[in-house]
Write an enzyme that holds these catalytic residues in place. Sequence first.
Site, mmCIF file in Angstrom:
data_model
loop_
_atom_site.group_PDB
_atom_site.id
_atom_site.type_symbol
_atom_site.label_atom_id
_atom_site.label_comp_id
_atom_site.label_asym_id
_atom_site.label_seq_id
_atom_site.Cartn_x
_atom_site.Cartn_y
_atom_site.Cartn_z
ATOM 1 N N CYS A 59 -17.544 -18.875 19.947
ATOM 2 C CA CYS A 59 -16.313 -19.142 19.094
ATOM 3 C C CYS A 59 -15.998 -20.591 19.295
ATOM 4 C CB CYS A 59 -15.292 -18.238 19.588
ATOM 5 S SG CYS A 59 -13.456 -18.749 19.322
ATOM 6 N N ASP A 97 -2.929 7.325 -4.393
ATOM 7 C CA ASP A 97 -4.111 7.747 -4.745
ATOM 8 C C ASP A 97 -4.718 8.795 -3.782
ATOM 9 O OD1 ASP A 97 -4.477 5.566 -3.217
ATOM 10 O OD2 ASP A 97 -6.568 5.151 -3.658
ATOM 11 N N ASP A 131 1.088 -1.372 0.037
ATOM 12 C CA ASP A 131 0.068 0.065 -0.064
ATOM 13 C C ASP A 131 1.061 1.240 0.111
ATOM 14 O OD1 ASP A 131 -2.375 1.601 0.014
ATOM 15 O OD2 ASP A 131 -2.961 1.001 2.076
#
Lengths: 566, 566
Positions: free
Chosen positions: A270, A122, A87
């Site tokens: 879980c 960007d 990134d």
Amino acid sequence: MFEIKFRDGLGRIGIWEIKGKKVETPNLAVVINPNKMPVSIDWMKKHLNLQIIITNSYILRNSEYKEDIIKKGLHKFYNFDGVIYTDSGTFQMYSQGKAKISNEETISFQQQIGSDIITPLDIFTLPRDNYASASKKLNETLERIKYVESINLPYSFPIQGGLFLPLRRKAVKYANKSYASVFAIGGIVPLMENYDFKNLVRIVSEVKQHALPSKPIHAFGAGHPIVFPLLVLLGVDLFDSASYALYAYEKRMICENKTYSLKDLNYFPCSCLQCKAKKPKEVSIEELAKHNLLMLFKEIEALKAAIQEGMLYDYVEYRISSRPELVKAYRYILSRRKKLLLNYEPSTRRRGFITREEGFKRPMLLIAKNRIKLAKTRIKRNLWGMKVPLSLLLTYPFSQVSSYKGEKEYYKETIAFMNKNPEQYLTDVLSYQFRNNIFQQLNYKKVKYNFSKTTSRLREVIYKDKVMLSLRSYDNIFVPTPEFIRFLKDQNADYPLKVYVSREAAPFVKKGKNVFAKFVEKCDNNIMPKDIVAIYAKEEFLGFGEALLTCNEMKEFERGIAVKTK
Amino acid sequence: MFEIKFRDGLGRIGIWEIKGKKVETPNLAVVINPNKMPVSIDWMKKHLNLQIIITNSYILRNSEYKEDIIKKGLHKFYNFDGVIYTDSGTFQMYSQGKAKISNEETISFQQQIGSDIITPLDIFTLPRDNYASASKKLNETLERIKYVESINLPYSFPIQGGLFLPLRRKAVKYANKSYASVFAIGGIVPLMENYDFKNLVRIVSEVKQHALPSKPIHAFGAGHPIVFPLLVLLGVDLFDSASYALYAYEKRMICENKTYSLKDLNYFPCSCLQCKAKKPKEVSIEELAKHNLLMLFKEIEALKAAIQEGMLYDYVEYRISSRPELVKAYRYILSRRKKLLLNYEPSTRRRGFITREEGFKRPMLLIAKNRIKLAKTRIKRNLWGMKVPLSLLLTYPFSQVSSYKGEKEYYKETIAFMNKNPEQYLTDVLSYQFRNNIFQQLNYKKVKYNFSKTTSRLREVIYKDKVMLSLRSYDNIFVPTPEFIRFLKDQNADYPLKVYVSREAAPFVKKGKNVFAKFVEKCDNNIMPKDIVAIYAKEEFLGFGEALLTCNEMKEFERGIAVKTK
């Protein structure tokens, strides 16, 4: 390069290849921050079938590890030989309001450290940006992408544009012309944070509607299992998650239907073995981060299982039932993105469940509703608000799909009908399955019918003493033999679903090899996945196969199977 | 002995005590067969917080371990000091058509080996049994229970009766008079095998409707997580599972929403750490059995979390969305068992989600619909098909619950209303919360109002310079002080929700101790859980508290808290 293995809705199990490394999609790129690593990459490699990670070049460049990373390269530094996606720092500009790095700097740093997928810097567009601002930001982003495009390395094309669909569309049109390896839909994190899933799917469906189908789609920053089902249904191939770590540091536990604060939790919803032995308050950050990763990957796997079963809609309708905002988003998709969904709908499935009223608006039923009009049988039965001809009641989806509305069984009645009126049965099902009314007009005088002695079910349709069609048991669709092509030819009729391959592929197809997309020259536009298509090279009939791709995809994909030859 | 800790719907987190050992419910008794143990009890103890197991005395008695078990006793043999429940052989008679053992033999064997809960040899009734046959079998069962009743040890009362509700009712009425430790609903396995969940919940709700609320309910043979949510909603406290092992031997994997055959599975929709590292085909029977157990217990824990949050209906509506048959069953409950649900409905919750159309038929909304009629405010707003007075739009459930239908925010409008018409606001909310119209007729001349300077929200209602009521922020219900009792007295009015305790308990309650059920002498019949009740000893007002139990339960329970004193 991307190819499709299995599909349902717009979702697909695909193989995405980057620099010779393969990523099976949908997948989750785990976000790695070397400054904060609650879970080691070694643990992930061992337990998660880790194929792709994402790491932030801006953070790396400002970290104490910078020199080491430059020296070793990313893969050695992380001891990971899968795909490493980097990134750029865009999200830091958004979330921290700063990122002192230029587009050129971040790109060249990503290049320098050996990133497999480079992301340009960007401009993050916010949901509150107005059109002028979003448009300006998009133009700047497109400008910056030109630079990465010039470098000729695999890169990610950020799709910005805020809430404005024309801007998103514009970005996609640029992306389609690029050689980017992946389209990354950006600026959506604030929407997810606000549970504004309707705007999320609005943007994603607009992107998907205009993107080349062979391009993998990345939903940048989507890292909670509650959004995965809707996004996979819309064709998102890649997610990324820093959430597993961020939530763990905040002592929050990701579950498939919600997030719990450990402090509020007395019970552990879980099944991950490590948690079971503990009380919620005893769980460490590392254990919690592992739990979160396991949950995220569980959802990815569950979605793949659903795609492979052809039960993605069923699964999505189940999973959206955990939050009203997800339901709103799904209703938007069904009502406002009908055409998009219809473009990818397979022609048959083995089974299905409708558990919510929205299920009756699925593309499967819109198609069926349309096609039953081609049948000539007058006797009809009410089903799901439709009047279905008796001849079609065993054919997909009428018998394969069950709902909570208490369908009746029409097995016996339809069997009686096919015995009494085999020609009408045949022509109705053929018209329905090929959505073509020629079948009602052909001449069936020389046609004979074989029925099963045990079930009285029509088994085969005979033409000139040869089997021309056999009735497939699971969906009551007719499977043709080459005799069917002859039958049609004798009557100057044409097989309605044809795929034309190049000359060079013909000998392979004749030997029974699958048709690869790159050899498809043209095809009938209305071909749907799972359709039985006739494969031709020019005028020569080569055989039948089951379409894996839509006609558009066959034309566009460079990799993978287009038709599974029978 | 059984007491309630938390509750929602008919579901409850309870403590069930057997011979001094505690089982937290809802719970799952793991079925142990010493001849076939894919998972060791030690592993279960370590990973599952195992509190209760069930083992079949008929199998034990015919096993090679018989002598050893008789010598050591069950607890030593299994090295397990939790509750050991024994089954009788009934199910073997049903499933294998044989069980050569008499009622007396099985009971005395169970006694001999030190069972904590003995089960008589009841007669398994099949769904296809007609009334006469089911009735005959029930009578024989009741006869056999007399024998175990005479022994004076903790035992399980099998509730048989097939599909016939009058027979199930008859069984329950006998059970209510017995000293049985648990009511075990039998004969339901064939229904579950056929996904006939509608008949399953029909039977369970009939039993629950007539059973003493203090009795734990066991759904015999219910061992798949897809049925747990509906059954917990209906007040089932105990499940048992041989499924974890049986499915594992058949290479089947239990997931929360379905069961997969390993052979069909390329992906692992599972977060249990042990599975993740493997491909479905590589998983051993032991690993699969462990996975199945983890999944089953996960569901139990998730249900407890939902009960504690007051979000059981929300969770049930999510979970039923995985199978049409579950939806049918839930629709049956909402439409045909309204009264039963209403009897247990709490008066408030912190939040809620409606994600399906059925959600609009929840008892919460039936109650609200009825109560808003008591308000006098003419200005109304449309919400969920009701016309809700403006004065009530911030009060539970109108602001706390969100649905997919896009509610509007009425915060500002209601705040303006309470500032302009505080008396009307007050009387409307009081009438609504106490479902009593006296409040509209009282004299409020001496009453004053305090508003928050920051939010303009009504905070306190003052009477004779003292705070009489304060508006609770999360549900906009008025919390009274003793001054409110005085205000009512001055007007010869009565506090509508009163609990009377025995003289001996009075000093403790005055000190702020909770009211235990055994000290409750009488109470107003319309008390709902979460209601703010006034506690009295004869004519003396002792204080306020929040009801944990319904009035019926307060009268019947011998254990646990009835009212949490403020």
